[in-house]
Enzyme design. Structure first.
Site, PDB file in Angstrom:
ATOM      1  CB  CYS A  47     -23.727  26.088 -44.298  1.00 43.71           C
ATOM      2  SG  CYS A  47     -22.310  26.749 -45.185  1.00 43.71           S
ATOM      3  CG  HIS A  58     -21.620  21.922 -43.538  1.00 45.86           C
ATOM      4  ND1 HIS A  58     -22.779  21.821 -44.273  1.00 45.86           N
ATOM      5  CD2 HIS A  58     -20.921  22.933 -44.078  1.00 45.86           C
ATOM      6  CE1 HIS A  58     -22.777  22.734 -45.226  1.00 45.86           C
ATOM      7  NE2 HIS A  58     -21.652  23.427 -45.126  1.00 45.86           N
ATOM      8  CD  GLU A  64     -24.482  18.893 -43.042  1.00 43.50           C
ATOM      9  OE1 GLU A  64     -24.505  19.453 -41.929  1.00 43.50           O
ATOM     10  OE2 GLU A  64     -24.440  19.518 -44.121  1.00 43.50           O
ATOM     11  CG  ASP A 116      -5.882   6.777 -56.721  1.00 44.96           C
ATOM     12  OD1 ASP A 116      -6.404   7.767 -56.190  1.00 44.96           O
ATOM     13  OD2 ASP A 116      -4.690   6.757 -57.092  1.00 44.96           O
ATOM     14  N   GLY A 125     -13.625  12.360 -64.388  1.00 45.91           N
ATOM     15  CA  GLY A 125     -14.752  12.456 -65.322  1.00 45.91           C
ATOM     16  C   GLY A 125     -15.698  13.601 -65.067  1.00 45.91           C
ATOM     17  CG  ASP A 146      -2.790  14.237 -61.976  1.00 49.91           C
ATOM     18  OD1 ASP A 146      -2.865  14.056 -60.753  1.00 49.91           O
ATOM     19  OD2 ASP A 146      -3.722  13.970 -62.755  1.00 49.91           O
ATOM     20  CG  ASN A 188      -2.581  14.161 -57.025  1.00 48.15           C
ATOM     21  OD1 ASN A 188      -2.846  13.686 -55.933  1.00 48.15           O
ATOM     22  ND2 ASN A 188      -3.522  14.509 -57.901  1.00 48.15           N
TER      23      ASN A 188
HETATM   24  O1  1PR Z   1      -8.792  13.906 -65.332  1.00 51.90           O
HETATM   25  O2  1PR Z   1     -10.733  14.946 -64.232  1.00 51.90           O
HETATM   26  O3  1PR Z   1     -10.925  12.671 -65.188  1.00 51.90           O
HETATM   27  O4  1PR Z   1      -9.594  13.094 -63.148  1.00 51.90           O
HETATM   28  C1  1PR Z   1      -8.850  11.917 -63.025  1.00 51.90           C
HETATM   29  C2  1PR Z   1      -8.337  11.859 -61.624  1.00 51.90           C
HETATM   30  O5  1PR Z   1      -7.723  10.594 -61.434  1.00 51.90           O
HETATM   31  C3  1PR Z   1      -7.283  12.912 -61.311  1.00 51.90           C
HETATM   32  O6  1PR Z   1      -7.516  13.419 -60.021  1.00 51.90           O
HETATM   33  C4  1PR Z   1      -5.960  12.134 -61.322  1.00 51.90           C
HETATM   34  O7  1PR Z   1      -5.078  12.626 -60.341  1.00 51.90           O
HETATM   35  C5  1PR Z   1      -6.414  10.737 -60.961  1.00 51.90           C
HETATM   36  N1  1PR Z   1      -5.603   9.681 -61.577  1.00 51.90           N
HETATM   37  C6  1PR Z   1      -5.633   9.346 -62.874  1.00 51.90           C
HETATM   38  N2  1PR Z   1      -4.801   8.291 -63.079  1.00 51.90           N
HETATM   39  C7  1PR Z   1      -4.263   7.970 -61.906  1.00 51.90           C
HETATM   40  C8  1PR Z   1      -3.337   6.879 -61.636  1.00 51.90           C
HETATM   41  O8  1PR Z   1      -2.852   6.680 -60.531  1.00 51.90           O
HETATM   42  N3  1PR Z   1      -3.009   6.126 -62.669  1.00 51.90           N
HETATM   43  N4  1PR Z   1      -4.465   8.819 -59.654  1.00 51.90           N
HETATM   44  C9  1PR Z   1      -4.772   8.843 -60.945  1.00 51.90           C
HETATM   45  C10 1PR Z   1      -3.957   9.827 -59.015  1.00 51.90           C
HETATM   46  C11 1PR Z   1      -2.878  10.303 -57.134  1.00 51.90           C
HETATM   47  C12 1PR Z   1      -3.270  10.505 -55.757  1.00 51.90           C
HETATM   48  C13 1PR Z   1      -2.717   9.416 -54.898  1.00 51.90           C
HETATM   49  C14 1PR Z   1      -1.623  10.130 -54.180  1.00 51.90           C
HETATM   50  C15 1PR Z   1      -1.214   9.507 -52.900  1.00 51.90           C
HETATM   51  N5  1PR Z   1      -3.692   9.377 -57.771  1.00 51.90           N
HETATM   52  O9  1PR Z   1      -4.595  10.709 -55.567  1.00 51.90           O
HETATM   53  O10 1PR Z   1      -3.747   8.939 -54.158  1.00 51.90           O
HETATM   54  O11 1PR Z   1      -0.502  10.243 -55.063  1.00 51.90           O
HETATM   55  O12 1PR Z   1      -0.622   8.277 -53.078  1.00 51.90           O
HETATM   56  P1  1PR Z   1       0.422   7.738 -52.030  1.00 51.90           P
HETATM   57  O13 1PR Z   1       0.050   8.299 -50.688  1.00 51.90           O
HETATM   58  O14 1PR Z   1       0.272   6.251 -52.054  1.00 51.90           O
HETATM   59  O15 1PR Z   1       1.754   8.198 -52.507  1.00 51.90           O
HETATM   60  P2  1PR Z   1     -10.006  13.670 -64.556  1.00 51.90           P
END
Ligand code: 1PR
Length: 564
Positions: free
Chosen positions: A85, A201, A203, A257, A345, A417, A482
């Site tokens: 890279c 990459h 790897e 998640d 985080g 989101d 999302n």
């Molecule tokens: O705010 O920087 O600490 O990051 C928190 C992260 O956690 C963000 O990326 C936020 O999208 C994610 N998050 C927070 N709460 C939730 C929750 O579900 N309660 N999940 C969450 C977000 C959404 C997608 C999910 C898709 C596909 N999850 O990643 O995987 O919607 O799902 P599907 O295929 O089943 O429909 P920060």
């Protein structure tokens, strides 16, 4: 060679852990060299120069750490040398990215930025190579396979025309593997005497990439490609496999998640519209769909092009309590040789003892653990709001800016989101509107997407369109898009949202939320300009595997990467 030690230059740039994991997986040991005066450099039997991010930053580090002359002396000694890279970019004379910085000048050529008017930049994804046939023998150099796909992530490249190719090959004796991104042809791998270097990459390129590293480590400079894997749809299916406009395959990402459940175990969970608890009147348990490291490996083996980990309750914890996620990354990076993203985080935090830890330091911990990209959610919203309020003036101090400055834009994903918000009368609304096909509950014909943070719990007065534009300007390299309305519904992706965001930015956009069946992936790539599509629930429940999705896509003429 009997010695199994591989020396790797640690110029404090990028994900060295993944390279170490790949080398160890192949049965070799890694020894890092942290300064040019280390006598191990001169006595090394194989030397690798990796690097990600900014050309100037990497070259400055190499100079500061006294590596420039020792590397030149090592290469002159004729012993095996590999660049990866930015490690290949360092071999050129310079780069448009940092015009005042000189490269090592093994090749007298300037790197240029890809044209972002016609395609997304950076190039992030799986591309193919045109590999020179060696001595008309059917052999390939360092096991580079023209039927395989390799993982690229870069905005600058040695973009070459036919005259330059001819000059490098015929006059200077370089062997060149070329790749094409959109209309632009660039050097994907170069070899001459003891030097071998790849822009991609290895790897992070699945089994095909591991074979390339092995060929270097074993010094198999010429390898017979006896069996070329055939990834084309069956001849009688009548389906023609179309290349994308850029030449990259359609990326499929598996998303985990992750959070602690009520028993305190770290589990993969999955919500419906972000509610991750079982449906019970009094509020059920957190859904437990498995262990993160095991699931990540499973999806890698099924052919996932990337794995994303989202630490979804991180905003309640300090990184000290989040240490398990670092361990998850460390373990997953040992078995998954594709890019790994971690989110949740990534922001400046204060430890329980009052120590302030900057977002850059938090990100660095994850990169060192094996992550290739970090994803920023809530803090991206904060940064965008402040940036817009300041009249679009950057401060250089937001996590997006600081992390992209140190590790490159490609290492910074923003996780958005959004939630659909209907508007009866678009006049006077300050956000970018969509005239929607899915009218609102009161017949509203327009909508925009409001940004949320903290896992959808805080709704902001900001449109997703405006958020993404601001974050791209601040230095984000990719959007993980999302959609709260679709999350976990299995109803397919929200095309209107994806097309709106694609029109807002020139960085890659990952479609997320709503995938329930393979047809949803076919539809999202046919109906939108999405650069990648992410699925979660359907994979965790075992409804379909990643391989099911990829085979189905091939059957519908969509090009995907198939590992062996
Ligand atoms: O705010 O920087 O600490 O990051 C928190 C992260 O956690 C963000 O990326 C936020 O999208 C994610 N998050 C927070 N709460 C939730 C929750 O579900 N309660 N999940 C969450 C977000 C959404 C997608 C999910 C898709 C596909 N999850 O990643 O995987 O919607 O799902 P599907 O295929 O089943 O429909 P920060």
């Amino acid at each position: 060679m009997t010695n199994k030690v591989v020396h790797v230059i640690d110029a404090e740039s990028g994900n060295l852990q993944s390279l170490r994991n790949a080398i160890e997986h192949l049965g070799f040991q890694v020894s890092f060299i942290k300064k040019g005066t280390d006598p191990a450099l001169a006595s090394a039997e194989r030397l690798i120069l990796p690097g990600v991010g900014n050309f100037g930053h990497v070259m400055d580090q190499l100079r500061k750490m006294g590596f420039v002359e020792p590397i030149k002396a090592y290469v002159a000694s004729g012993k095996p040398f590999m660049g990866i890279c930015v490690g290949v970019q360092a071999l050129f004379s310079g780069s448009e990215e940092s015009p005042d910085t000189k490269g090592l000048n093994f090749l007298d050529l300037q790197l240029k930025k890809f044209d972002d008017k016609t395609k997304t930049v950076p190039e992030i994804g799986w591309n193919k190579l045109t590999v020179p046939e060696l001595n008309k023998s059917g052999k390939t150099m360092y096991n580079l396979n023209p039927a395989a796909r390799y993982y690229f992530v870069h905005s600058y490249a040695a973009i070459v025309d036919e005259a330059q190719i001819s000059d490098l090959e015929k006059l200077q004796g370089w062997k060149l593997a070329l790749a094409q991104y959109g209309e632009e042809k660039f050097l994907a791998a170069i070899a001459k005497d003891n030097i071998f270097a790849t822009q991609f990459h290895p790897e992070k390129s699945g089994k095909a990439g591991l074979k390339v590293i092995r060929a270097f480590l074993e010094q198999e400079k010429e390898v017979s490609l006896d069996v070329l894997p055939s990834y084309l749809p069956p001849g009688d299916s009548g389906v023609e496999l179309k290349d994308t406009k850029t030449g990259l395959t359609h990326r499929i990402i598996a998303c985990l998640d992750v959070r602690t459940n009520d028993e305190g175990d770290l589990v993969v969970t999955k919500g419906d519209q972000y509610n991750v608890r079982e449906k019970k009147a009094s509020g059920g348990d957190v859904r437990n769909l498995g262990k993160p490291v095991k699931l990540a490996e499973k999806y890698y083996k099924q052919g996932a092009d990337e794995v994303t980990f989202l630490n979804i309750t991180s905003f309640r914890n300090s990184p000290i309590k989040d240490q398990p996620m670092l361990e998850v990354l460390r373990q997953a990076a040992k078995t998954c040789f594709v890019p790994l993203t971690v989110g949740g985080g990534i922001r400046t935090v204060v430890d329980p003892d009052g120590t302030v830890i900057s977002a850059l330091e938090v990100a660095t911990l994850y990169f060192r653990a094996g992550a290739d990209k970090v994803s920023i959610g809530s803090d991206a919203v904060k940064a965008a709001e402040e940036y817009i309020a300041r009249g679009e003036k950057p401060t250089g101090k937001t996590p997006i800016e600081m992390i992209s400055e140190a590790y490159g834009n490609q290492a910074v994903v923003i996780s958005v989101d959004p939630k659909r918000y209907y508007v009866a009368d678009p006049a006077g609304c300050k956000y970018n509107m969509i005239k929607t096909k899915d009218k609102g509950p009161n017949g509203e014909e327009y909508c925009y997407y409001r940004v949320t943070s903290q896992g959808g719990r805080k709704v902001h007065e900001l449109g997703a369109y405006e958020l993404c534009q601001a974050c791209e300007k601040l230095g984000a390299g990719e959007v993980l898009l999302n959609c709260i309305d679709r999350d976990g519904t299995n109803q397919g992706y929200d095309f209107e949202l994806i097309n709106q965001i694609k029109s807002a930015v020139s960085i890659p956009v990952i479609a997320s939320s709503g995938a329930g069946k393979p047809q949803d992936f076919v539809d999202v790539f046919n109906e939108t300009g999405a650069d990648a599509a992410l699925g979660a629930g359907m994979f965790h429940r075992g409804d379909y595997t990643v391989l099911d999705v990829k085979k189905y896509m091939i059957g519908h003429g969509l090009n995907v990467r198939m590992d062996e």
